[in-house]
Design a protein around this motif. Sequence first.
Motif, PDB file in Angstrom:
ATOM      1  N   GLN A 166      -2.370   3.113  -4.101  1.00 33.74           N
ATOM      2  CA  GLN A 166      -3.351   3.977  -3.445  1.00 33.74           C
ATOM      3  C   GLN A 166      -4.675   3.245  -3.251  1.00 33.74           C
ATOM      4  O   GLN A 166      -5.367   3.454  -2.252  1.00 33.74           O
ATOM      5  N   VAL A 167      -5.023   2.403  -4.222  1.00 35.19           N
ATOM      6  CA  VAL A 167      -6.236   1.584  -4.086  1.00 35.19           C
ATOM      7  C   VAL A 167      -6.110   0.676  -2.866  1.00 35.19           C
ATOM      8  O   VAL A 167      -7.050   0.549  -2.067  1.00 35.19           O
TER       9      VAL A 167
ATOM     10  N   ILE B 104      -8.121  10.669   4.471  1.00 33.88           N
ATOM     11  CA  ILE B 104      -8.921  10.889   5.687  1.00 33.88           C
ATOM     12  C   ILE B 104     -10.213  11.650   5.402  1.00 33.88           C
ATOM     13  O   ILE B 104     -11.285  11.239   5.880  1.00 33.88           O
ATOM     14  N   PRO B 105     -10.202  12.776   4.636  1.00 32.84           N
ATOM     15  CA  PRO B 105     -11.473  13.461   4.338  1.00 32.84           C
ATOM     16  C   PRO B 105     -12.514  12.576   3.657  1.00 32.84           C
ATOM     17  O   PRO B 105     -13.678  12.541   4.107  1.00 32.84           O
TER      18      PRO B 105
ATOM     19  N   PRO C 165       0.830  -1.213   0.000  1.00 27.88           N
ATOM     20  CA  PRO C 165       0.000   0.000   0.000  1.00 27.88           C
ATOM     21  C   PRO C 165       0.861   1.258   0.000  1.00 27.88           C
ATOM     22  O   PRO C 165       1.975   1.268   0.526  1.00 27.88           O
ATOM     23  N   ASP C 166       0.321   2.303  -0.571  1.00 30.40           N
ATOM     24  CA  ASP C 166       1.018   3.592  -0.637  1.00 30.40           C
ATOM     25  C   ASP C 166       0.610   4.424   0.588  1.00 30.40           C
ATOM     26  O   ASP C 166      -0.407   5.105   0.583  1.00 30.40           O
ATOM     27  N   PHE C 167       1.419   4.357   1.640  1.00 29.49           N
ATOM     28  CA  PHE C 167       1.094   5.058   2.881  1.00 29.49           C
ATOM     29  C   PHE C 167       1.216   6.574   2.746  1.00 29.49           C
ATOM     30  O   PHE C 167       0.724   7.305   3.608  1.00 29.49           O
ATOM     31  N   SER C 168       1.840   7.052   1.683  1.00 29.16           N
ATOM     32  CA  SER C 168       1.997   8.501   1.519  1.00 29.16           C
ATOM     33  C   SER C 168       0.669   9.211   1.258  1.00 29.16           C
ATOM     34  O   SER C 168       0.570  10.431   1.442  1.00 29.16           O
ATOM     35  N   VAL C 169      -0.373   8.454   0.842  1.00 31.43           N
ATOM     36  CA  VAL C 169      -1.665   9.084   0.548  1.00 31.43           C
ATOM     37  C   VAL C 169      -2.638   8.943   1.709  1.00 31.43           C
ATOM     38  O   VAL C 169      -3.801   9.334   1.580  1.00 31.43           O
TER      39      VAL C 169
END
Length: 263
Positions: A236-237, A69-70, A60-64
């Motif tokens: 990101q998915v 969160i929103p 997973p891409d933790f940077s996103v």
Amino acid sequence: MKQEHLLEVQRNKNLLLWGFVVVLVLLTIWSAFETGFSIPSLFSGATQAVSFIMYDLFPPDFSVLVSLIPPALDTIYMSFVAMVIGAIIATGLAFLAAATTSPHPSVQILMRGFSSLFRNIPVFIWAIVLTASFGLGVLVGTLSLIIVSVGALTRAFAEVLEEIDMGQLEAVKATGANYFQVLAQGVMPQFLPGFFGWTLYMLEINVRASTIIGMVGGGGLGFVIQSNIKLFQYGQVCMGVILILFIVLMTEWLTNQIRERII
């Protein structure tokens, strides 16, 4: 003579059971043939799915995470608002749809049909229809969840009302209470446990359904996941899916805690 009759009844039941099994097996084989289902294709597809998950979806891409969160909060907001508004509307409709509290049989039939219409049309269909009217966004997702919540909770609440102890109602009526006093003193105390149980369960369903709604334009995490799929941003998915899983598990834990203390 009686024993022979019982044996005959048992034989008939066994024949019906085996007949049901045979019909079920034939329908399964027919359905599998018509859909092209086969064990080799199942294993072949499973291999490709595992390969996709291991090499494309992960890691997973933790940077996103911060940017997700929103929309994650939007998913929670939609689910909660739909639960509250749906429960309020469904409560009024359920009293008209239940045989024990409906003022007239025709009203009961009308309300049952109304709830069936809202309940049996899939939530993503409502989202597509409402998107044409209101455009893309969280409002469409919220309205879609409200509609389905009203239909499902009306049916559930009506069944709760039909299972109440009529003896308590008769005792309240014997005191000279009017219709609304009977509802307040005889019906509501028995109705509230089922009301809270089904309402909290509806919150869990809404959280899951909000993902599907988002994929057809209803906002929230589902919309973000669908957008990233189109862009092949599978990292990101994956992060979005993990966040949805976390929200679902936390919702289930929270609703279970509430049920244990209220019901």
